[in-house]
Design an enzyme around this catalytic site. Sequence first.
Site, PDB file in Angstrom:
ATOM      1  N   GLN A 158      -0.603   9.229   3.337  1.00 20.90           N
ATOM      2  CA  GLN A 158      -0.706   8.141   3.973  1.00 20.90           C
ATOM      3  C   GLN A 158       0.014   8.461   5.811  1.00 20.90           C
ATOM      4  OE1 GLN A 158       1.270   4.511   2.354  1.00 20.90           O
ATOM      5  NE2 GLN A 158      -0.455   4.496   1.079  1.00 20.90           N
ATOM      6  N   ARG A 173       3.221   3.611  14.099  1.00 25.73           N
ATOM      7  CA  ARG A 173       4.516   2.958  14.021  1.00 25.73           C
ATOM      8  C   ARG A 173       4.059   1.226  14.071  1.00 25.73           C
ATOM      9  NH1 ARG A 173       5.387   1.203  19.212  1.00 25.73           N
ATOM     10  NH2 ARG A 173       4.615   2.575  20.731  1.00 25.73           N
ATOM     11  N   ARG A 187      -9.569   9.758  -8.317  1.00 27.24           N
ATOM     12  CA  ARG A 187      -8.718   9.149  -9.382  1.00 27.24           C
ATOM     13  C   ARG A 187      -7.971   7.924  -8.827  1.00 27.24           C
ATOM     14  NH1 ARG A 187      -4.473  12.482 -12.576  1.00 27.24           N
ATOM     15  NH2 ARG A 187      -4.743  11.432 -14.667  1.00 27.24           N
ATOM     16  N   ARG A 207       3.398   2.146  -1.452  1.00 24.88           N
ATOM     17  CA  ARG A 207       4.056   2.154  -2.645  1.00 24.88           C
ATOM     18  C   ARG A 207       3.211   3.188  -3.579  1.00 24.88           C
ATOM     19  NH1 ARG A 207       7.916  -1.068  -4.505  1.00 24.88           N
ATOM     20  NH2 ARG A 207       8.023   0.659  -6.237  1.00 24.88           N
ATOM     21  N   HIS A 208       1.800   3.351  -2.988  1.00 21.14           N
ATOM     22  CA  HIS A 208       0.973   4.300  -3.632  1.00 21.14           C
ATOM     23  C   HIS A 208       1.091   5.717  -3.213  1.00 21.14           C
ATOM     24  CE1 HIS A 208      -0.968   1.296  -6.217  1.00 21.14           C
ATOM     25  NE2 HIS A 208      -0.653   0.438  -5.052  1.00 21.14           N
ATOM     26  N   ARG A 209       2.209   6.201  -3.804  1.00 25.24           N
ATOM     27  CA  ARG A 209       2.762   7.546  -3.535  1.00 25.24           C
ATOM     28  C   ARG A 209       1.666   8.699  -3.616  1.00 25.24           C
ATOM     29  NH1 ARG A 209       6.584   6.807  -8.271  1.00 25.24           N
ATOM     30  NH2 ARG A 209       4.751   5.576  -9.003  1.00 25.24           N
ATOM     31  N   LEU A 240       0.678  -1.189  -0.080  1.00 22.00           N
ATOM     32  CA  LEU A 240      -0.044   0.098  -0.105  1.00 22.00           C
ATOM     33  C   LEU A 240       1.004   1.446   0.149  1.00 22.00           C
ATOM     34  CD1 LEU A 240      -3.038   1.190   0.756  1.00 22.00           C
ATOM     35  CD2 LEU A 240      -1.991   1.329   2.833  1.00 22.00           C
ATOM     36  N   ASN A 288      -7.762  10.791  -3.522  1.00 20.79           N
ATOM     37  CA  ASN A 288      -8.777  11.261  -4.354  1.00 20.79           C
ATOM     38  C   ASN A 288      -9.607  10.274  -5.002  1.00 20.79           C
ATOM     39  OD1 ASN A 288      -7.431  11.101  -6.935  1.00 20.79           O
ATOM     40  ND2 ASN A 288      -6.344  12.806  -5.869  1.00 20.79           N
ATOM     41  N   ARG A 348      -5.209  -3.069  -7.380  1.00 23.13           N
ATOM     42  CA  ARG A 348      -4.765  -4.018  -6.454  1.00 23.13           C
ATOM     43  C   ARG A 348      -6.026  -5.043  -6.186  1.00 23.13           C
ATOM     44  NH1 ARG A 348       0.537  -4.284  -5.417  1.00 23.13           N
ATOM     45  NH2 ARG A 348       1.293  -2.246  -5.142  1.00 23.13           N
TER      46      ARG A 348
HETATM   47  C1  LIG Z   1       1.984  -7.126 -10.676  1.00 19.09           C
HETATM   48  C2  LIG Z   1       2.770  -6.210  -9.783  1.00 19.09           C
HETATM   49  C3  LIG Z   1       3.989  -6.620  -9.441  1.00 19.09           C
HETATM   50  C4  LIG Z   1       5.010  -5.761  -8.793  1.00 19.09           C
HETATM   51  N1  LIG Z   1       6.151  -6.338  -8.317  1.00 19.09           N
HETATM   52  C5  LIG Z   1       6.974  -5.296  -7.849  1.00 19.09           C
HETATM   53  C6  LIG Z   1       8.238  -5.518  -7.371  1.00 19.09           C
HETATM   54  O1  LIG Z   1       8.637  -6.874  -7.591  1.00 19.09           O
HETATM   55  N2  LIG Z   1       8.801  -4.745  -6.921  1.00 19.09           N
HETATM   56  C7  LIG Z   1       8.282  -3.479  -6.298  1.00 19.09           C
HETATM   57  O2  LIG Z   1       9.315  -2.785  -5.855  1.00 19.09           O
HETATM   58  N3  LIG Z   1       7.243  -2.972  -6.828  1.00 19.09           N
HETATM   59  C8  LIG Z   1       6.373  -4.256  -7.453  1.00 19.09           C
HETATM   60  N4  LIG Z   1       5.265  -3.550  -7.456  1.00 19.09           N
HETATM   61  C9  LIG Z   1       4.780  -2.481  -7.246  1.00 19.09           C
HETATM   62  C10 LIG Z   1       4.916  -1.260  -8.318  1.00 19.09           C
HETATM   63  O3  LIG Z   1       6.118  -0.960  -8.730  1.00 19.09           O
HETATM   64  C11 LIG Z   1       4.272   0.066  -7.821  1.00 19.09           C
HETATM   65  O4  LIG Z   1       5.204   0.659  -6.983  1.00 19.09           O
HETATM   66  C12 LIG Z   1       2.785  -0.127  -7.060  1.00 19.09           C
HETATM   67  O5  LIG Z   1       2.080  -0.788  -7.857  1.00 19.09           O
HETATM   68  C13 LIG Z   1       2.378   1.495  -6.982  1.00 19.09           C
HETATM   69  O6  LIG Z   1       1.702   1.979  -8.411  1.00 19.09           O
HETATM   70  P1  LIG Z   1       1.830   3.121  -8.960  1.00 19.09           P
HETATM   71  O7  LIG Z   1       3.194   3.671  -8.949  1.00 19.09           O
HETATM   72  O8  LIG Z   1       1.248   3.132 -10.422  1.00 19.09           O
HETATM   73  O9  LIG Z   1       0.840   3.891  -8.227  1.00 19.09           O
HETATM   74  P2  LIG Z   1       1.056   5.538  -7.437  1.00 19.09           P
HETATM   75  O10 LIG Z   1       2.520   5.717  -6.790  1.00 19.09           O
HETATM   76  O11 LIG Z   1      -0.169   5.436  -6.571  1.00 19.09           O
HETATM   77  O12 LIG Z   1       0.757   6.525  -8.587  1.00 19.09           O
HETATM   78  C14 LIG Z   1      -0.522   6.654  -9.292  1.00 19.09           C
HETATM   79  C15 LIG Z   1      -0.328   6.966 -10.553  1.00 19.09           C
HETATM   80  O13 LIG Z   1       0.611   8.230 -10.755  1.00 19.09           O
HETATM   81  C16 LIG Z   1       1.436   8.251 -11.695  1.00 19.09           C
HETATM   82  N5  LIG Z   1       2.610   8.450 -11.136  1.00 19.09           N
HETATM   83  C17 LIG Z   1       3.036   8.332  -9.938  1.00 19.09           C
HETATM   84  N6  LIG Z   1       4.345   8.659  -9.884  1.00 19.09           N
HETATM   85  C18 LIG Z   1       4.869   8.659 -11.055  1.00 19.09           C
HETATM   86  C19 LIG Z   1       6.172   9.089 -11.513  1.00 19.09           C
HETATM   87  N7  LIG Z   1       7.288   9.219 -10.803  1.00 19.09           N
HETATM   88  N8  LIG Z   1       6.077   9.024 -12.819  1.00 19.09           N
HETATM   89  C20 LIG Z   1       5.158   8.830 -13.909  1.00 19.09           C
HETATM   90  N9  LIG Z   1       4.050   8.424 -13.476  1.00 19.09           N
HETATM   91  C21 LIG Z   1       3.636   8.444 -12.063  1.00 19.09           C
HETATM   92  C22 LIG Z   1       0.936   6.931 -12.584  1.00 19.09           C
HETATM   93  O14 LIG Z   1      -0.042   7.032 -13.606  1.00 19.09           O
HETATM   94  C23 LIG Z   1       0.534   6.043 -11.346  1.00 19.09           C
HETATM   95  O15 LIG Z   1      -0.122   5.116 -11.813  1.00 19.09           O
HETATM   96  C24 LIG Z   1       4.350  -4.609  -8.321  1.00 19.09           C
HETATM   97  C25 LIG Z   1       3.008  -4.049  -8.590  1.00 19.09           C
HETATM   98  C26 LIG Z   1       2.293  -4.979  -9.305  1.00 19.09           C
HETATM   99  C27 LIG Z   1       1.041  -4.429  -9.802  1.00 19.09           C
END
Ligand SMILES: Cc1cc2nc3c(=O)[nH]c(=O)nc-3n(C[C@H](O)[C@H](O)[C@H](O)COP(=O)(O)OP(=O)(O)OC[C@H]3O[C@@H](n4cnc5c(N)ncnc54)[C@H](O)[C@@H]3O)c2cc1C
Length: 474
Positions: free
Chosen positions: A348, A352, A415, A342-344, A340, A413, A424
């Site tokens: 969040q 702790r 989106r 990772r959804h920047r 979770l 939001n 997810r």
């Molecule tokens: C099948 C699968 C396997 C995965 N395996 C791994 C793994 O082995 N190791 C690992 O570390 N992670 C892994 N991940 C996590 C993945 O790399 C993402 O970090 C995570 O899914 C968050 O997604 P996001 O970056 O699209 O979302 P968010 O951070 O929520 O971003 C939302 C949207 O904003 C845009 N966005 C955000 N930041 C940027 C940016 N810097 N540049 C351009 N557009 C941006 C994109 O459109 C993105 O979809 C995996 C994910 C999936 C679905």
Amino acid sequence: MPENFKREIYLLRPDELNPETIAVAFAKTSRSPLSFREIAAELTDEKSAEFHERWVVGYGHASVAEHAVLHLALENVSRLAIECIESNRLASYTEKSTRYQKWDRQGYYIPPEVQDGSIEKIYRQTCDLLFDTYMQSIAPVKDVVASAHPRAEGESEERWDGRIRSRYIDACRFLLPAASLANVGMTANARVLEHAIRKMLSHPLREVQEIGERVKEVAQVEIPTLVKYADRVPYLENISADFSARAAAFPVEPMAGMLELVDYDPEAELRILAAALFSPGGASFATVMKTVREMDGDRLKELAEVLLGRLDRFDAPVRELEHAYYTFDATLDQGAYFELKRHRMMTQTPQRLRADLGYAVPRLIVDADFETSYRKAMEQAADAFSQLEAWNPHVAAYLVPNGFNRRVLMTMNLREVYHFCELRADKNAHFSIRRIALRMAEMIREVHPLLGAYLRLPQGTDWREIEAEHFTQV
Ligand SMILES: Cc1cc2nc3c(=O)[nH]c(=O)nc-3n(C[C@H](O)[C@H](O)[C@H](O)COP(=O)(O)OP(=O)(O)OC[C@H]3O[C@@H](n4cnc5c(N)ncnc54)[C@H](O)[C@@H]3O)c2cc1C
């Protein structure tokens, strides 16, 4: 078109120019009529450093630093430290997966803080037990998965294992503690990196502080000026200490469910539709909103259909969806929280990591007849955590396995709701986070059925079924 007005699009190559020079070449276009190539040709490393000292550091024109980009390889850092490393919205990361890789027996971090006889002993014993139990769990859990997904005719052992590995590792990973070591690749511009270093240097864990110092050192090879003044931030340190003391009076409260929608605007759907109508016209937002408020259900449905009905599989919905916000109080296992976080784009605020909010038991562990060993390891980890917590709650968190529940407040939001839920809830995602994504989508549809209806979710999948299929306890 005269020659000097001919369109040109090209790269400033990082193998020809260092990142600070690229940033200056872009910055100078603000005042110089020359082409980027010509500006870059006049620059030296020294001139670039002087520019940054004066403009970025001196006058605070910090956005210039965004054009200097670095790729940092961080190896053998604990997953607990990764939480801070990856806490930057504007950086990019890829880390070692707990789903696709197995951990080695000694792959855990021993923090400098525990180097005292009795505490170090508890720490090592707990990590050893968790890693031993993790390794012992793999064969029996794999057997259960293998019998449900037998090897196909002609399929090699390696290929078969590759096909089923994430299924059994997905259950075994619940045992891995936050001390587990992983590698992470990070791409960040100098502005984000400076912020990241400041946060790391101000972090309560020594490991994170040391990583911050090292990141600063290696970054300075390429960007000597832009992170030079990144230092610890007393403001961050004081806030953390002060609020921790004040929050100590609150009880530890496990949640009844996994998600509670604590705040949203009942009118948000209308606001999104009004924003979509506002954009192409010339009226004030108040006028458009008043009109939308007066529309009947059919008119609203028609607008919603225009806005979201033609989304193709990989299309992101338009930015107007960012005008609706939702705040959730969530409890999820640490393994799911790690995904979770990772959804920047969402905001969040995690509590702790602790070991007194209960832990999940994956059904596969029970089916593999491994529940007794699993519970013994989890309860010993909880016991060790409580022994260390009063001494240092931050260090105690290293001992908490992925299966323990974590509480997090999140605001996002619509989106981002779309992105998170669709990605997810997918059948390839881990069952822990699928359960959260599907429950979230259900809650959004309850309060905002008009725009929630267009969420692209797997047909016929319900979070309750996922919970029943994959857990005996959450
Ligand atoms: C099948 C699968 C396997 C995965 N395996 C791994 C793994 O082995 N190791 C690992 O570390 N992670 C892994 N991940 C996590 C993945 O790399 C993402 O970090 C995570 O899914 C968050 O997604 P996001 O970056 O699209 O979302 P968010 O951070 O929520 O971003 C939302 C949207 O904003 C845009 N966005 C955000 N930041 C940027 C940016 N810097 N540049 C351009 N557009 C941006 C994109 O459109 C993105 O979809 C995996 C994910 C999936 C679905």
